[in-house]
Design an enzyme around this catalytic site. Structure first.
Site, PDB file in Angstrom:
ATOM      1  N   ASN A 154       0.734  -1.137  -0.151  1.00  0.00           N
ATOM      2  CA  ASN A 154       0.030  -0.026   0.163  1.00  0.00           C
ATOM      3  C   ASN A 154       0.779   1.434   0.051  1.00  0.00           C
ATOM      4  OD1 ASN A 154       0.876  -0.234   2.771  1.00  0.00           O
ATOM      5  ND2 ASN A 154      -1.027   0.539   3.546  1.00  0.00           N
ATOM      6  N   GLU A 252       3.864  -4.149  12.132  1.00  0.00           N
ATOM      7  CA  GLU A 252       3.196  -3.081  11.863  1.00  0.00           C
ATOM      8  C   GLU A 252       1.864  -3.737  11.072  1.00  0.00           C
ATOM      9  OE1 GLU A 252       2.974  -0.017  12.841  1.00  0.00           O
ATOM     10  OE2 GLU A 252       5.304   0.210  13.712  1.00  0.00           O
ATOM     11  N   CYS A 286      -3.256   1.207   6.452  1.00  0.00           N
ATOM     12  CA  CYS A 286      -3.390   0.931   7.971  1.00  0.00           C
ATOM     13  C   CYS A 286      -4.037   2.059   8.703  1.00  0.00           C
ATOM     14  CB  CYS A 286      -1.976   0.463   8.511  1.00  0.00           C
ATOM     15  SG  CYS A 286      -0.954  -0.358   7.455  1.00  0.00           S
ATOM     16  N   GLU A 465       7.849   2.375  14.430  1.00  0.00           N
ATOM     17  CA  GLU A 465       9.051   2.781  13.486  1.00  0.00           C
ATOM     18  C   GLU A 465       8.887   4.212  13.130  1.00  0.00           C
ATOM     19  OE1 GLU A 465       9.039   0.205  10.193  1.00  0.00           O
ATOM     20  OE2 GLU A 465       6.532   0.240   9.960  1.00  0.00           O
TER      21      GLU A 465
HETATM   22  C1  UN1 Z   1       0.345   2.746   6.316  1.00  0.00           C
HETATM   23  O1  UN1 Z   1      -0.714   2.816   6.014  1.00  0.00           O
HETATM   24  O2  UN1 Z   1       0.920   1.772   6.670  1.00  0.00           O
HETATM   25  O3  UN1 Z   1      -0.239   8.428   7.739  1.00  0.00           O
HETATM   26  C2  UN1 Z   1       1.326   3.734   6.343  1.00  0.00           C
HETATM   27  C3  UN1 Z   1      -0.474   7.891   6.989  1.00  0.00           C
HETATM   28  C4  UN1 Z   1       0.742   7.636   5.839  1.00  0.00           C
HETATM   29  C5  UN1 Z   1       1.552   6.165   6.075  1.00  0.00           C
HETATM   30  C6  UN1 Z   1       0.532   5.061   6.245  1.00  0.00           C
HETATM   31  N1  UN1 Z   1       1.848   8.717   6.054  1.00  0.00           N
HETATM   32  O4  UN1 Z   1      -1.472   7.443   6.337  1.00  0.00           O
END
Ligand code: UN1
Length: 496
Positions: A154, A252, A286, A465
């Site tokens: 993603n 994660e 995420c 991280e």
């Molecule tokens: C992720 O979806 O694993 O804050 C990372 C955010 C992005 C990073 C997402 N800068 O949505």
């Protein structure tokens, strides 16, 4: 015109190699079905070769002063900046996020590499007083050795770099395995470090399935740490297998991130937040906003505002700057999302908008799902399970206390957001929301590289991280006692 698909090998010991007798797989544009590039389906022996190369390169890389390692990172950042547009377009073509986000993905990678390059001139330990005279105590940071970076599709350039740049600056050598459907982006990341002059064997690249390449990495006793971003089930499996060899496993995993909108919120601002949070990257972050928790006093008004905007949402070719949302990343993704939509209907959620696969015309060859809004009851599967798609559950609550209770009553805890103009309530929420990240008057997405990133509960296993926490992930702390008294001094025992 479709370009001729590129053929990539593995990158082992500083060379692109195609081992004899390997099978290949391809990545495809999820908007058009166009074949983009083909890759080696790595086998256990390829992983063994990559780990051997990393192990061989380790002593020299470890001995390279961290500021020198930082100079190489700075060059990598410069190369990537130079290629930002080109790589941003590859991100969009390979995983389908809209082009502004494709560029953003690459920018996040550049930002992080630069940030870590500076860390080469810090990598700070501590000095701590001794209880004894003429004794000096300090900590120094040492690399772990060979580490594995296993990354998702993603954020196909940002997340690999969160791991690679941090591992490199700390003096580790790496075997990097990208998600199979964004292996092209992964290969471009490797090319950037190659161009920057990372010595042979310091960064190795093995493509292939998690079941073969991922498992072989976890099984190899020479790999001392594994940094994994992906789904909960795979993460748990990596953790359990890694535990058998007492490896450090950094995870994660998922999220079910809420945006709470209180009755005193600035509604137009909250609306922009939820649109970006829920439908950015087609909901495949995420950190995506998958639950909208609305105070009952503004419920009807806000839902109406939301629907009006979603009705004007443009779904289509992610390369077109006027498009708000592109396809989802793959056939598997589409299938899973549509299954969840069916579950939502079956369990009695009211489908307010979307809920279908888009077909015909520009959608015909791609994996497009309409932006979907469900009114749900808290406790339903739709309101509690991670979907990883453009599906938003709307939940009504009667007050702040209920909003927080609902927000916290899920198995995940990555990101969270509240819109309110009450400063006291904002500070309470900062304290009370169970999540690794809380945004006040901003959406659940938008993490910045200089701050730690990670979550609680099933989102991970306690690590973070990005930010300076990235240094903890990739170093061992060594404690050093220097006694310059010229006699045996006994801590805890000598007279005080
Ligand atoms: C992720 O979806 O694993 O804050 C990372 C955010 C992005 C990073 C997402 N800068 O949505």
């Amino acid at each position: 015109m479709a370009a001729e698909p590129q053929k990539f090998g593995l990158f082992i010991g500083g060379k692109w190699v195609t081992p004899k007798g390997t099978q290949r797989f391809s990545t495809r544009n999820p908007a058009t079905g166009e074949e983009l590039a083909s890759f080696v389906a790595g086998r256990p022996e390829d992983v063994t070769a990559a780990v051997s190369a990393a192990q061989k390169a380790f002593p020299e890389w470890r001995a390279t002063p961290a500021p020198k390692r930082g100079e190489i990172l700075l060059r990598a950042a410069a190369v990537l900046r130079e290629r930002k547009e080109e790589v941003g377009r590859i991100v969009t073509r390979e995983m389908g996020k809209v082009i502004a986000e494709g560029r953003g993905d690459v920018q996040e990678a550049i930002d992080f590499i630069e940030y870590m390059a500076g860390e080469g001139r810090r990598l700070a330990g501590e000095t701590i007083p001794s209880e004894l005279r003429s004794k000096f105590c300090l900590t120094v940071r040492q690399p772990k050795g060979v580490v594995a970076c296993i990354t998702p599709w993603n954020f196909p350039t940002a997340i690999p770099n969160w791991k690679i740049a941090a591992a490199l600056i700390c003096g580790n050598t790496i075997v990097f395995k990208p998600a199979s459907n964004t292996a092209y982006c992964g290969a471009e990341v490797v090319k950037v470090y190659e161009a920057a002059g990372v010595p042979p064997g310091v960064l190795n690249f093995v493509t292939g399935s998690g079941a073969i390449v991922g498992n072989a990495l976890v099984a190899d006793p020479r790999v001392r740490a594994i940094s994994f971003t992906g789904g909960v089930e795979t993460g748990r499996d990596v953790y359990v297998r890694g535990a058998q060899q007492l490896k450090m496993v950094h995870l994660e995993l998922g999220g079910k991130n809420p945006e709470i909108v209180m009755d005193d919120a600035e509604l137009p601002l909250a609306l922009e937040g939820v649109l970006f949070g829920a439908f950015g990257t087609s909901g495949q972050r995420c950190t995506a906003t998958s639950r909208l928790i609305l105070h009952e006093k503004i419920y009807d008004e806000f839902l109406k505002m939301l629907v009006e905007r979603v009705d004007r949402f443009v779904v289509g070719d992610p390369m077109d700057p006027k498009v708000d949302m592109g396809p989802v990343a793959s056939a598997d993704q589409e299938k899973k999302i549509l299954e969840y939509i069916a579950i939502g209907k079956k369990e009695g959620g009211r489908l307010v908008r979307g809920g279908t696969k888009l077909t015909g015309g520009p959608y015909e060859k791609g994996f497009f799902v309409a932006p979907t809004i469900f009114e749900t009851k808290h406790g339903s599967r739709l309101s509690k399970e991670e979907i990883f798609g453009p599906v938003l559950s709307v939940i009504k609550v009667k007050d702040y206390a209920e909003a927080v209770r609902v927000a916290n009553d899920v198995d995940y805890g990555l990101s969270s957001s509240i819109y309110t103009r009450d400063v006291n309530r904002a500070f309470r929420a900062m304290d009370e929301l169970e999540a690794g990240i809380t945004y006040i008057n901003a959406p659940t997405i938008g993490a910045e590289v200089q701050l730690p990133f990670g979550g609680v509960k099933n989102t991970g296993n306690g690590g973070r991280e990005a930010g300076s926490a990235a240094i903890d992930e990739f170093t061992e702390l060594k404690t050093v006692f220097v006694d310059f008294s010229r006699r045996l001094q006994k801590a805890q025992i000598d007279p005080r």
